[in-house]
Scaffold this motif. Structure first.
Motif, PDB file in Angstrom:
ATOM      1  N   ALA A  36       0.823  -1.206   0.000  1.00 58.83           N
ATOM      2  CA  ALA A  36       0.000   0.000   0.000  1.00 58.83           C
ATOM      3  C   ALA A  36       0.858   1.257   0.000  1.00 58.83           C
ATOM      4  N   PRO A  37       0.303   2.360  -0.471  1.00 59.18           N
ATOM      5  CA  PRO A  37       1.033   3.626  -0.434  1.00 59.18           C
ATOM      6  C   PRO A  37       1.487   3.962   0.983  1.00 59.18           C
ATOM      7  N   GLY A  38       2.741   4.360   1.107  1.00 61.51           N
ATOM      8  CA  GLY A  38       3.268   4.765   2.407  1.00 61.51           C
ATOM      9  C   GLY A  38       3.878   3.654   3.229  1.00 61.51           C
ATOM     10  N   ASP A  39       3.746   2.395   2.809  1.00 63.77           N
ATOM     11  CA  ASP A  39       4.344   1.311   3.583  1.00 63.77           C
ATOM     12  C   ASP A  39       5.853   1.264   3.328  1.00 63.77           C
ATOM     13  N   GLU A  40       6.549   0.313   3.974  1.00 60.03           N
ATOM     14  CA  GLU A  40       8.005   0.318   3.885  1.00 60.03           C
ATOM     15  C   GLU A  40       8.496  -0.030   2.486  1.00 60.03           C
ATOM     16  N   LEU A  51      11.075   2.199  -2.489  1.00 60.53           N
ATOM     17  CA  LEU A  51      11.072   2.500  -3.923  1.00 60.53           C
ATOM     18  C   LEU A  51      11.142   4.009  -4.173  1.00 60.53           C
ATOM     19  N   ARG A  52      10.431   4.773  -3.365  1.00 61.95           N
ATOM     20  CA  ARG A  52      10.444   6.224  -3.546  1.00 61.95           C
ATOM     21  C   ARG A  52      11.804   6.822  -3.171  1.00 61.95           C
ATOM     22  N   GLU A  53      12.419   6.293  -2.132  1.00 58.90           N
ATOM     23  CA  GLU A  53      13.746   6.777  -1.737  1.00 58.90           C
ATOM     24  C   GLU A  53      14.794   6.461  -2.796  1.00 58.90           C
ATOM     25  N   ALA A  54      14.514   5.448  -3.627  1.00 57.74           N
ATOM     26  CA  ALA A  54      15.424   5.105  -4.724  1.00 57.74           C
ATOM     27  C   ALA A  54      15.199   5.983  -5.951  1.00 57.74           C
ATOM     28  N   ARG A  90       5.839  -9.585   4.321  1.00 59.83           N
ATOM     29  CA  ARG A  90       6.842  -8.537   4.502  1.00 59.83           C
ATOM     30  C   ARG A  90       8.114  -8.878   3.734  1.00 59.83           C
ATOM     31  N   GLU A  91       8.557 -10.127   3.852  1.00 58.41           N
ATOM     32  CA  GLU A  91       9.776 -10.535   3.168  1.00 58.41           C
ATOM     33  C   GLU A  91       9.603 -10.465   1.651  1.00 58.41           C
ATOM     34  N   ALA A  92       8.438 -10.922   1.158  1.00 60.53           N
ATOM     35  CA  ALA A  92       8.197 -10.906  -0.283  1.00 60.53           C
ATOM     36  C   ALA A  92       8.140  -9.480  -0.817  1.00 60.53           C
ATOM     37  N   GLY A  93       7.487  -8.595  -0.071  1.00 58.25           N
ATOM     38  CA  GLY A  93       7.402  -7.210  -0.512  1.00 58.25           C
ATOM     39  C   GLY A  93       8.767  -6.552  -0.598  1.00 58.25           C
ATOM     40  N   ARG A 118      13.518  -4.855  -3.761  1.00 56.47           N
ATOM     41  CA  ARG A 118      14.971  -4.836  -3.979  1.00 56.47           C
ATOM     42  C   ARG A 118      15.323  -5.477  -5.324  1.00 56.47           C
ATOM     43  N   GLU A 119      14.613  -6.552  -5.665  1.00 53.87           N
ATOM     44  CA  GLU A 119      14.862  -7.206  -6.952  1.00 53.87           C
ATOM     45  C   GLU A 119      14.469  -6.303  -8.116  1.00 53.87           C
TER      46      GLU A 119
END
Length: 325
Positions: free
Chosen positions: A13-17, A22-25, A292-295, A300-301
């Protein structure tokens, strides 16, 4: 203009980790969660202008890739990728990744839960109590029974110690060569023996042309009448009409299916209203921990793939130039 990434996995969802990562990248994100089905035309529309996508079970067809010219990388937030036309993606210059083993522990635990539910008739009993009854029929213990594993990937391997702890003997049919199996308390057999010997047959193989309807009427006929089928892999591995007929006619004790050929389950599915068959809603890998791990792994992938350095790409080695960012 900031490059945009599409995210369709419904628990992101928007705003999650993941979104923050992705936005910080340096990317903008567009969330369009997949719930139910989605037509290719709709998918093309929401992919407009996107360079990458973090997807659920999207129908990524040749048409979609042809009509999404800016797309450079797609990552499935799971293991299965049968909804993605990898050949078409390759022709379009798009890297496709999945996340092998990302939810193996979650699916392994869920597999054992389905075995217990079938052996002890838990779903049926709860439904009868809810309806005003008080059923007292006996169930069966797992100890001393035989579990057959079709496939020997990360999830099947995670099932083995859990099954052994319950006292199950474990058989397996796999294409993994002997050198890649390790020293494990599993007896590897061919498919006919697996079908004939298993009290519980659990599916853990990928959906390919070779495995589509692999568990058909002929395969079911080889199984014990008291056996149960467990499927946490892909629905189309099983001929659902043949399975429904086998259970209705008493040629198989039952089945627990977390996946079906069409999802959500159609109203006219032959699997509906068959005593002994319980259908769940594709939840095997859906734990808070696995999600969490999949997200995060998927994000990262996706970033790595867009930089030309994917870790789990299915086709990067076939792309003429995968440094696309």
């Amino acid at each position: 203009m900031t490059p945009t990434l599409l995210i369709t996995t419904d628990y992101l969802a928007p705003g999650d980790e993941v979104d923050r990562l992705l936005r910080e990248a340096g990317y903008a994100t567009r969330h369009r969660p997949l719930r139910g089905t989605r037509e290719p035309g709709e998918l093309v529309a929401i992919l407009d202008g996107c360079v990458g996508a973090l997807i659920a079970n999207e129908p990524m067809t040749a048409e979609v890739f042809a009509r999404a010219p800016e797309l450079r990388a797609v990552v499935r937030t799971g293991v299965g990728y049968d909804s993605v036309d990898v050949e078409a993606a390759t022709k379009a210059g798009v890297s496709v990744s999945n996340l092998p083993g990302v939810n193996a522990n979650a699916v392994a635990e869920y597999t054992m839960a389905l075995l217990l539910a079938q052996a002890r008739r838990l779903v049926t009993v709860a439904a009868e109590v809810r309806a005003g009854g008080w059923p007292r029929e006996d169930g069966h213990e797992l100890r001393g029974k035989t579990l057959g594993l079709l496939g020997y990937g990360a999830t099947a391997r995670a099932v083995v110690p859990l099954a052994r702890a319950f006292g199950l003997t474990v058989l397996c049919t796999t294409g993994v060569p002997e050198s890649g199996r390790g020293d494990v308390p599993v007896r590897f057999v061919d498919l006919p023996e697996l079908l004939a010997e298993s009290d519980f047959l659990s599916l853990h193989t990928a959906l390919t042309p070779a495995t589509r309807h692999l568990i058909d009427a002929a395969a079911l006929a080889r199984m014990k009448p008291a056996a149960h089928l467990i499927n946490t892999a892909r629905g189309a591995i099983v001929d659902e009409a043949a399975l429904a007929a086998a259970v209705r006619e008493g040629r198989l004790a039952g089945a627990a299916l977390d996946v079906t050929g069409t999802e959500p389950l159609p109203a006219d599915s032959p699997l509906r209203d068959v005593p002994g068959i319980t259908v769940y809603s594709h939840l095997a890998g859906q734990t808070a921990e696995a999600r969490r791990e999949a997200g995060l792994d998927g994000a990262r992938e996706l970033l790595a793939a867009l930089q030309g350095r994917p870790r789990c790409s299915l086709n990067a080695h076939l792309l003429p130039d995968n440094d696309r960012r």
